[in-house]
Design a protein around this motif. Sequence first.
Motif, short mmCIF file in Angstrom:
data_model
loop_
_atom_site.label_atom_id
_atom_site.label_comp_id
_atom_site.label_asym_id
_atom_site.label_seq_id
_atom_site.Cartn_x
_atom_site.Cartn_y
_atom_site.Cartn_z
N THR A 12 6.27 21.46 18.03
CA THR A 12 7.10 20.26 18.11
C THR A 12 6.51 19.18 17.23
O THR A 12 5.29 19.00 17.18
N ALA A 13 7.38 18.45 16.53
CA ALA A 13 6.93 17.44 15.57
C ALA A 13 6.94 16.05 16.20
O ALA A 13 7.75 15.74 17.08
N ARG A 14 6.05 15.23 15.72
CA ARG A 14 6.03 13.80 16.05
C ARG A 14 5.57 13.04 14.82
O ARG A 14 4.97 13.61 13.90
N SER A 15 5.85 11.77 14.78
CA SER A 15 5.44 10.95 13.63
C SER A 15 3.92 10.79 13.63
O SER A 15 3.29 10.67 14.69
N LEU A 16 3.37 10.78 12.42
CA LEU A 16 1.93 10.57 12.31
C LEU A 16 1.55 9.19 12.82
O LEU A 16 0.54 9.02 13.49
N ARG A 17 2.41 8.21 12.51
CA ARG A 17 2.18 6.85 13.00
C ARG A 17 3.42 6.38 13.73
O ARG A 17 4.53 6.47 13.22
N LYS A 18 3.21 5.89 14.92
CA LYS A 18 4.31 5.33 15.70
C LYS A 18 3.76 4.18 16.55
O LYS A 18 2.55 4.10 16.82
N ALA A 19 4.66 3.29 16.94
CA ALA A 19 4.23 2.13 17.72
C ALA A 19 5.31 1.75 18.72
O ALA A 19 6.49 1.70 18.37
N ASP A 20 4.87 1.51 19.95
CA ASP A 20 5.75 0.94 20.97
C ASP A 20 5.57 -0.58 20.92
O ASP A 20 4.49 -1.10 21.27
N VAL A 21 6.59 -1.30 20.48
CA VAL A 21 6.51 -2.75 20.35
C VAL A 21 6.74 -3.39 21.72
O VAL A 21 7.79 -3.16 22.34
N THR B 218 10.77 1.11 19.75
CA THR B 218 9.77 2.03 19.21
C THR B 218 10.01 2.17 17.71
O THR B 218 11.15 2.33 17.27
N ILE B 219 8.93 2.12 16.94
CA ILE B 219 9.01 2.29 15.48
C ILE B 219 8.26 3.55 15.11
O ILE B 219 7.11 3.75 15.52
N ASP B 220 8.92 4.41 14.31
CA ASP B 220 8.31 5.65 13.85
C ASP B 220 8.16 5.61 12.34
O ASP B 220 9.15 5.40 11.62
N ASP B 221 6.93 5.84 11.88
CA ASP B 221 6.70 6.05 10.44
C ASP B 221 6.69 7.55 10.22
O ASP B 221 5.67 8.23 10.40
N SER B 222 7.85 8.11 9.82
CA SER B 222 8.02 9.56 9.71
C SER B 222 7.79 10.08 8.30
O SER B 222 8.22 11.20 7.98
N SER B 223 7.13 9.31 7.44
CA SER B 223 6.84 9.81 6.10
C SER B 223 5.91 11.01 6.16
O SER B 223 5.90 11.85 5.25
N THR B 224 5.14 11.10 7.23
CA THR B 224 4.32 12.28 7.51
C THR B 224 4.48 12.64 8.97
O THR B 224 4.37 11.77 9.84
N LEU B 225 4.78 13.92 9.23
CA LEU B 225 4.94 14.38 10.61
C LEU B 225 3.74 15.22 11.01
O LEU B 225 3.11 15.88 10.18
N VAL B 226 3.45 15.21 12.29
CA VAL B 226 2.43 16.06 12.87
C VAL B 226 3.12 17.09 13.76
O VAL B 226 3.83 16.72 14.70
N VAL B 227 2.95 18.37 13.42
CA VAL B 227 3.52 19.46 14.21
C VAL B 227 2.41 20.02 15.10
O VAL B 227 1.37 20.44 14.61
N GLU B 228 2.65 20.00 16.39
CA GLU B 228 1.65 20.46 17.35
C GLU B 228 2.12 21.78 17.96
O GLU B 228 3.26 21.91 18.39
N PHE B 229 1.23 22.78 17.98
CA PHE B 229 1.57 24.10 18.49
C PHE B 229 0.35 24.76 19.11
O PHE B 229 -0.77 24.26 18.98
N GLU B 230 0.59 25.89 19.76
CA GLU B 230 -0.48 26.63 20.43
C GLU B 230 -0.67 27.98 19.75
O GLU B 230 0.31 28.62 19.37
N ILE B 231 -1.92 28.41 19.62
CA ILE B 231 -2.17 29.77 19.14
C ILE B 231 -3.05 30.49 20.17
O ILE B 231 -3.89 29.87 20.81
N PRO B 232 -2.84 31.81 20.35
CA PRO B 232 -3.59 32.55 21.36
C PRO B 232 -5.05 32.75 20.96
O PRO B 232 -5.42 32.60 19.79
N GLU B 233 -5.83 33.11 21.93
CA GLU B 233 -7.28 33.29 21.72
C GLU B 233 -7.56 34.35 20.65
O GLU B 233 -8.49 34.20 19.86
#
Length: 366
Positions: A67-76, A199-214
């Motif tokens: 799942t992706a999220r913005s690298l920088r975001k702020a709750d004003v 909420t402000i999202d700076d989406s010029s760079t996204l961070v994708v977070e995932f799981e990998i098995p052992e």
Amino acid sequence: MTFGMPGPVAQLWQGKTPESSEADAGTAQQARGGPPGGGMRRGQATTVVISPLEETSYSLVLRTVGTARSLRKADVTARETGEVVESALKANAHVEKGDVLLRLDDRSQRLSLQVAEAERDQARDTYERYKSLRANGNLTVTDVTLSEAEVALRLAEANVGMARLALEERRVIAPISGRMGLSDVQVGDVVNVGDVIVTIDDSSTLVVEFEIPERSMGLLEIGKTVLLGTPTHAGRVFQGRVTAFDSRLDPVTRSVTVQAEVDNTEGLLWSGMTFTVRMIEETDPLPTVPATAVTWDRSGAGIWVVEDGRAARVPVTIRYRDGERVWLDTTVPVGASVVIEGAAKLREGSMVQDVEALRSAKESNT
């Protein structure tokens, strides 16, 4: 011919012995192309398909979902309590850092600033007059009096600064550049300290977070390429790189959390998107054969190696399988002749003949 006589008697009548009759039978069998004695030909070679043992790398591919999220975001949030008198909130609108998003009622703060500025001006005039008198030799202005006037001026200037800060706090400023989300705040609403305005999202760079098995932890490396896909842009592959991963495994899922950054300057991707994630690792070159070359018995898997026209079975360990091809651990050297078709017909030490060699010989004869 002699009718009604036993065979041995007829042979004696014709002047033949049993030994000469057997010799004549052998001669007749040879004339028909059969082996002497009338038996089947022994040592006949088995026709198989032979190919040199090759060596190639295998691509280890890990597939998972992230799942992706913005690298920088702020709750004003609001720093002051007050009524909203001006708003520039608009969903999906782009704002720059420092832009005014909304303004609260600030009449009281403006009046406080005017009072502080008047007191500062008065304190400055007093200090300048005392300073001038002192310079002209007026003995009524002592050092203590001049010092007290200077302190009063500095306090008045500080009060002006505090009044200006209180006035600025009545404006809500964008802390980062980016796109605004939805907001329920409108002109006339009263907001309290700590209320989330937008909420402000700076989406010029996204961070994708995932799981990998052992079992796939060997793929983890900072900077490693990650291939990303999303149903929104079917068929298109986005490239990211691993920037961080957790220091421990989850005790329940036995997996580790990984973060990868992907460039989004085109603005095609949104925060919250679901991505299919692929990580690829090339192994060192390994011996590889078609799956038809592998046979099984009680000792496990093996392949048939041909040397001097005879087949010998060598045990192997299957490392990887992909479709109709397998990668092996084996002592057989690369380039050795391996039976890739017809191996099920072989026995240890069987004589074999390559079908391709037979075909080539026939074509050369014709």
